[in-house]
Design an enzyme around this catalytic site. Structure first.
Site, PDB file in Angstrom:
ATOM      1  N   ASP A 234      34.570   3.456  21.650  1.00 55.65           N
ATOM      2  CA  ASP A 234      35.988   3.096  21.807  1.00 55.65           C
ATOM      3  C   ASP A 234      36.178   1.585  21.702  1.00 55.65           C
ATOM      4  O   ASP A 234      36.790   0.957  22.562  1.00 55.65           O
ATOM      5  CB  ASP A 234      36.525   3.612  23.141  1.00 55.65           C
ATOM      6  CG  ASP A 234      38.050   3.722  23.151  1.00 55.65           C
ATOM      7  OD1 ASP A 234      38.648   3.718  22.059  1.00 55.65           O
ATOM      8  OD2 ASP A 234      38.629   3.797  24.240  1.00 55.65           O
TER       9      ASP A 234
ATOM     10  N   LYS B 241      39.356  -1.077  39.106  1.00 55.74           N
ATOM     11  CA  LYS B 241      39.973   0.042  38.389  1.00 55.74           C
ATOM     12  C   LYS B 241      40.084   1.214  39.362  1.00 55.74           C
ATOM     13  O   LYS B 241      39.082   1.714  39.867  1.00 55.74           O
ATOM     14  CB  LYS B 241      39.142   0.438  37.169  1.00 55.74           C
ATOM     15  CG  LYS B 241      39.738   1.595  36.370  1.00 55.74           C
ATOM     16  CD  LYS B 241      38.765   2.145  35.338  1.00 55.74           C
ATOM     17  CE  LYS B 241      38.561   1.219  34.186  1.00 55.74           C
ATOM     18  NZ  LYS B 241      37.745   1.847  33.119  1.00 55.74           N
TER      19      LYS B 241
ATOM     20  N   PHE C 101      44.001   6.248  32.758  1.00 50.04           N
ATOM     21  CA  PHE C 101      43.026   6.477  33.821  1.00 50.04           C
ATOM     22  C   PHE C 101      43.612   6.198  35.209  1.00 50.04           C
ATOM     23  O   PHE C 101      43.098   6.660  36.209  1.00 50.04           O
ATOM     24  CB  PHE C 101      41.814   5.560  33.623  1.00 50.04           C
ATOM     25  CG  PHE C 101      42.180   4.114  33.549  1.00 50.04           C
ATOM     26  CD1 PHE C 101      42.344   3.359  34.691  1.00 50.04           C
ATOM     27  CD2 PHE C 101      42.373   3.498  32.320  1.00 50.04           C
ATOM     28  CE1 PHE C 101      42.696   2.029  34.617  1.00 50.04           C
ATOM     29  CE2 PHE C 101      42.729   2.159  32.245  1.00 50.04           C
ATOM     30  CZ  PHE C 101      42.892   1.430  33.401  1.00 50.04           C
TER      31      PHE C 101
END
Length: 652
Positions: free
Chosen positions: A463, A367, A349
């Protein structure tokens, strides 16, 4: 806004495109008619526009008069949903029959569909029947883009629902995307004697399918009073869809009259022209004669265009996540302009940085999703809208988000001890003792139980793995990374058909069908339990043969050879044998190849905290398949798994 201040208007116009008698009414377009409109509903381009592209809005339209006698009714309507993106929309529309229109004035947008609010959803006093066309932005609820038709009575938990589509004349089923922007037609028929409701859907100009899409038994006599209103409700969330009804026919005591498709096709063309004109930025009125005046006008137009484009982008990203937004400047300052010295890690990502917020001095993790990321807009919105509403001590807390040019940034609580994956499998000699490992397993189980059972919607994480479990300063585990997560109502199924997850944690039926469920999350959690207890990855290459070996198979082989405890991580110098055996056997049960053999997360928690004893079963039970005769006689389901396994403990 108080209910009495909502816009409520009653249109009484000369009938031209509409006709209504004791046998109902027919609207071939909505130039004229008798309608009750409230919220943002309006009539534009001869179409009934329930929502007009404004975020978090409600629009409703009802026929102007009550029906004092309704028995075996029939209705059909043509609709068009125009989404902001080709694959994202919210939240859909519903045909409704209601005892009153007054109670709907308190209804909320988003997941409440303009029909209910937090207090009255599910109350029998609502006296409301609806057929919903649900396009929920997964984010808050349902899949990232749900696409189903449901039958609702007094609540939005459908008594029956199915993915949108229709049966062709040859009997084959064809999927339909409700947010395709193409016109479609719905038929709803109710038989008062058999209490049968049939719902059909088809592309515009196709004949009514012989086989209905949905069929359910609902005694509307016990739900609705003798006098009712009929109409539509619709709502948007953070995404700003436009919901239109092109034509509508209703008969309270028989078959609805057919619609005039030649007129409706003209209306559809008008709607398309209107949509094209809406997509262009107004150019203003150019002042002729003086060249300077023309130049000034052009400059103004350019400035307005830039301003409106920025405003549109800003509003597109004002996402209802229950979290505050951060400016890029704040986040750059928090990370020393994203210095490599602040880098915590990187993945597909992008990168994750440690930051210190200048105002509060709080440590955060940021992030930074790169433009080339595999995690795109859909995953970004999913993580914000889902994680922003969740509150649990074993889930990573999202603090906010930001968008800068083509970059996406998410801000979380900082987890000083990093990911569990690094602790278990990293090169560092750092390790964690059994007490910490058992506590992490119970914590993640508690978080999953909250997602599956205790929150207002069902969250399928999709996930679960050690690298998505982060450790706080007290070594408590917190589940993170909700970019692949999906939502749906309790009592309904998720409609995901796209394979997602990480190999080694993917359940057999998920690899086969691509359909994520609570059971596929349980499978991944079972593998996770084994990984924590054994200190081995889910798939590991055999040293002697050089072939991959599944962790589950390795543990089963050890159990069959007489000692399941020899699989416990050798780095653990001291552990509680009873707890380790419980974790290993429960991990194998959760990762059973047959999904109906796996316990639900609430039962998993009861096993882990020892409120319920794990039943005695043998390794042979783990090799049972859904085709085995013995398994067919003892199908397992939560919470009866304990008693059932006892009957199978002798193996085959």
């Amino acid at each position: 806004m108080p209910p009495h201040s909502l816009l409520l208007c009653l249109l009484f116009l000369t009938p031209a495109s509409a006709s209504y008698t004791k046998d109902g009414f027919t609207y071939d377009g909505f130039s004229n008619g008798v309608l009750r409109l409230d919220g943002v509903a309006s009539i534009a381009s001869r179409a009934l526009m329930l929502t007009d592209g404004v975020a978090r809005s409600v629009g409703r339209a009802f026929f102007g008069g009550r029906f004092d006698s309704i028995s075996s009714f029939s209705t059909t309507f043509v609709f068009v949903i125009t989404p902001p993106y080709s694959d994202l929309s919210a939240y859909g529309l519903a045909f409704t029959i209601s005892a009153t229109t007054d109670s709907l004035l308190d209804a909320l947008p988003s997941q409440y569909m303009g029909m209910f609010n937090r207090e009255n959803v599910g109350n029998v006093t609502n006296r409301l029947f609806a057929v919903e066309l649900d396009t929920s932005q997964s984010t808050e609820f349902g899949d990232i883009n749900d696409n189903h038709v449901g039958i609702d009575v007094n609540t939005l938990v459908s008594i029956n629902s199915t993915p949108a589509g229709y049966y062709k004349p040859d009997g084959t089923f064809s999927d339909l995307l409700l947010i395709s922007g193409k016109p479609m037609q719905v038929w709803v028929d109710y038989d008062d004697s058999s209490h049968q409701v049939n719902v059909s859907l088809a592309p515009y100009l196709e004949h009514k399918p012989q086989n209905p899409l949905l069929s359910s038994t609902v005694n509307l006599t016990s739900v609705l009073p003798s006098s009712v209103y009929v109409g539509f409700a619709s709502a948007t969330g953070t995404l700003r869809s436009i919901h239109r009804i092109i034509g509508w026919s209703f008969n309270p005591n028989g078959e609805a009259k057919p619609l005039n498709y030649s007129v409706l096709s003209e209306v559809i063309q008008d709607v398309r022209r209107d949509g094209q004109s809406r997509s262009h930025i107004p150019k203003g009125v150019l002042v002729p004669v003086v060249i300077l005046s023309v130049f000034i006008t052009i400059v103004i137009i350019i400035a307005l265009y830039v301003y409106m484009k920025k405003a549109r982008k800003s509003s597109d990203w004002e996402i209802d996540c229950g979290s505050s937004s951060f400016t890029y400047k704040d986040l750059a300052a928090a990370t020393n302009n994203f210095s490599d010295r602040m880098l915590l890690g990187r993945g597909g990502f992008g990168k994750v940085y440690k930051g210190v917020l200048q105002t509060s001095k709080q440590n955060v993790a940021i992030k930074r999703v790169s433009p080339e990321s595999k995690q795109g807009m859909k995953e970004f919105i999913a993580e914000i809208t889902i994680l922003g509403h969740l509150r649990h001590r074993n889930l990573v807390q999202l603090l906010g988000y930001s968008r800068h040019k083509s970059e996406l940034l998410l801000v979380y609580d900082y987890m000083p001890n990093g990911s569990l994956d690094r602790v278990l499998h990293g090169q560092r000699k750092q390790t964690i003792d059994w007490v910490q490992r058992f506590n992490i397993i119970k914590g993640i189980a508690s978080g999953l139980c909250y997602l599956h059972e205790d929150w207002e919607k069902v969250v399928i994480h999709r996930d679960i793995k050690a690298s998505n479990v982060l450790l706080d300063n007290e070594m408590n585990g917190r589940l993170g990374d909700f970019g692949l997560a999906r939502l749906h109502n309790h009592g309904t199924d998720a409609h995901t058909t796209h394979l997602a997850g990480t190999w080694g944690y993917i359940a057999p039926e998920l690899a086969r069908l691509g359909r994520a469920t609570k059971a596929t999350d349980v499978f991944a959690f079972g593998v996770f339990m084994l990984e924590v207890a054994c200190g081995r990855r889910p798939i590991q290459v055999n040293d002697s043969a050089g072939e991959p070996v599944l962790l589950t198979d390795w543990v089963v082989d050890a159990w069959e050879s007489g000692s399941i405890l020899r699989t416990v991580d050798p780095k653990l110098e001291d552990y509680v044998s009873e707890e380790a055996e419980l974790v290993l056997k429960l991990g194998l049960l959760c990762s059973h190849p047959v999904q109906s053999a796996r316990p639900c997360m609430r039962l998993v928690m009861q096993y882990l905290v020892k409120d319920v004893l794990l039943p005695d079963f043998q390794p042979s039970f783990l090799s049972l398949t859904s085709r085995d005769e013995e398994f067919g006689q003892h199908i397992l389901s939560c919470p009866s798994v304990a008693t059932t396994i006892t009957g199978l403990s002798g193996g085959r």
